[in-house]
Motif scaffolding. Structure first.
Motif, PDB file in Angstrom:
ATOM      1  N   THR A   3       0.819  -1.206   0.000  1.00  9.63           N
ATOM      2  CA  THR A   3       0.000   0.000   0.000  1.00  9.63           C
ATOM      3  C   THR A   3       0.850   1.253   0.000  1.00  9.63           C
ATOM      4  OG1 THR A   3      -0.087   0.059   2.401  1.00  9.63           O
ATOM      5  CG2 THR A   3      -1.847  -1.130   1.285  1.00  9.63           C
ATOM      6  N   GLU A   4       2.057   1.162  -0.489  1.00  9.82           N
ATOM      7  CA  GLU A   4       2.911   2.337  -0.485  1.00  9.82           C
ATOM      8  C   GLU A   4       2.297   3.487  -1.277  1.00  9.82           C
ATOM      9  OE1 GLU A   4       6.783   1.172  -1.727  1.00  9.82           O
ATOM     10  OE2 GLU A   4       6.988  -0.287  -0.117  1.00  9.82           O
ATOM     11  N   ASN A   5       1.469   3.182  -2.262  1.00  3.55           N
ATOM     12  CA  ASN A   5       0.839   4.211  -3.077  1.00  3.55           C
ATOM     13  C   ASN A   5      -0.586   4.520  -2.637  1.00  3.55           C
ATOM     14  OD1 ASN A   5       3.113   4.429  -4.744  1.00  3.55           O
ATOM     15  ND2 ASN A   5       2.466   2.643  -5.913  1.00  3.55           N
ATOM     16  N   SER A  64      -9.584   2.911   8.810  1.00  2.00           N
ATOM     17  CA  SER A  64      -8.306   2.958   9.513  1.00  2.00           C
ATOM     18  C   SER A  64      -7.456   1.757   9.100  1.00  2.00           C
ATOM     19  CB  SER A  64      -8.516   2.994  11.024  1.00  2.00           C
ATOM     20  OG  SER A  64      -9.300   1.912  11.445  1.00  2.00           O
ATOM     21  N   VAL A  65      -6.151   1.918   9.234  1.00  2.00           N
ATOM     22  CA  VAL A  65      -5.200   0.888   8.820  1.00  2.00           C
ATOM     23  C   VAL A  65      -5.168  -0.246   9.836  1.00  2.00           C
ATOM     24  CG1 VAL A  65      -2.770   0.399   8.371  1.00  2.00           C
ATOM     25  CG2 VAL A  65      -3.740   2.570   7.659  1.00  2.00           C
ATOM     26  N   LEU A  66      -5.239  -1.479   9.331  1.00  2.00           N
ATOM     27  CA  LEU A  66      -4.970  -2.656  10.170  1.00  2.00           C
ATOM     28  C   LEU A  66      -3.532  -3.103   9.938  1.00  2.00           C
ATOM     29  CD1 LEU A  66      -8.127  -4.953   9.959  1.00  2.00           C
ATOM     30  CD2 LEU A  66      -7.229  -3.769  11.940  1.00  2.00           C
ATOM     31  N   ASN A  67      -3.162  -3.216   8.665  1.00  2.00           N
ATOM     32  CA  ASN A  67      -1.815  -3.632   8.298  1.00  2.00           C
ATOM     33  C   ASN A  67      -1.454  -2.926   6.996  1.00  2.00           C
ATOM     34  OD1 ASN A  67       0.462  -4.931   7.280  1.00  2.00           O
ATOM     35  ND2 ASN A  67      -0.165  -6.941   8.021  1.00  2.00           N
ATOM     36  N   LYS A  68      -0.738  -1.807   7.101  1.00  2.00           N
ATOM     37  CA  LYS A  68      -0.436  -1.003   5.915  1.00  2.00           C
ATOM     38  C   LYS A  68       0.383  -1.784   4.898  1.00  2.00           C
ATOM     39  CE  LYS A  68       0.382   3.551   4.413  1.00  2.00           C
ATOM     40  NZ  LYS A  68      -0.693   4.466   4.276  1.00  2.00           N
ATOM     41  N   LYS A  69       1.392  -2.486   5.364  1.00  2.00           N
ATOM     42  CA  LYS A  69       2.233  -3.259   4.448  1.00  2.00           C
ATOM     43  C   LYS A  69       1.427  -4.359   3.758  1.00  2.00           C
ATOM     44  CE  LYS A  69       6.513  -5.810   4.096  1.00  2.00           C
ATOM     45  NZ  LYS A  69       7.625  -6.429   4.808  1.00  2.00           N
TER      46      LYS A  69
END
Length: 128
Positions: free
Chosen positions: A22-24, A50-55
């Protein structure tokens, strides 16, 4: 039973998180609102992301809907509904997709507009 379901959902999120990026996808976290008023009801919706796991590309989506039906020209009691989902980020189409209900949340390039189906939601708050 609820704890087992939550544990299974969490395990599913962790397993499905592997490999996605999700870098972009910055700027989609926050609160979005939509209002609707017609001859049958008045609706106020809020979607919080909201983010759970961005990577891993997984997000928590909370959809709160408040509405009042109109019957014979009279406003009825306020009703509300809350749905909590896990979404997986798809970079190409800039979408969050859910498995549970099959919903697709599409985002504008600047992240200020969210579309759930054909319903537009406007961003009002950014999560920090």
């Amino acid at each position: 039973m609820v704890k087992k379901c939550f544990a299974m959902m969490l395990i599913t999120v962790i397993i499905s998180s592997c490999g996605a990026s999700t870098e972009n996808s910055p700027g989609i976290e926050g609160a979005y609102i939509a209002f609707s008023n017609n001859e049958f009801s008045i609706t106020k919706d809020t979607i919080s992301i909201s983010v759970l796991n961005k990577k891993g590309g997984t997000y928590f989506i909370q959809h709160r809907a408040g509405y009042q039906r109109i019957r014979k020209g009279r406003l009825q009691e306020k009703e509300s509904k809350e749905t909590n989902l896990i979404g997986h980020w798809q970079e190409g189409p800039r979408q969050l997709k859910t498995e549970k209900l099959g919903r697709v949340y599409s985002f504008s390039e600047d992240g200020r507009l969210l579309l759930m189906g054909t319903v537009p939601y406007t961003k009002i708050k950014t999560k920090e």
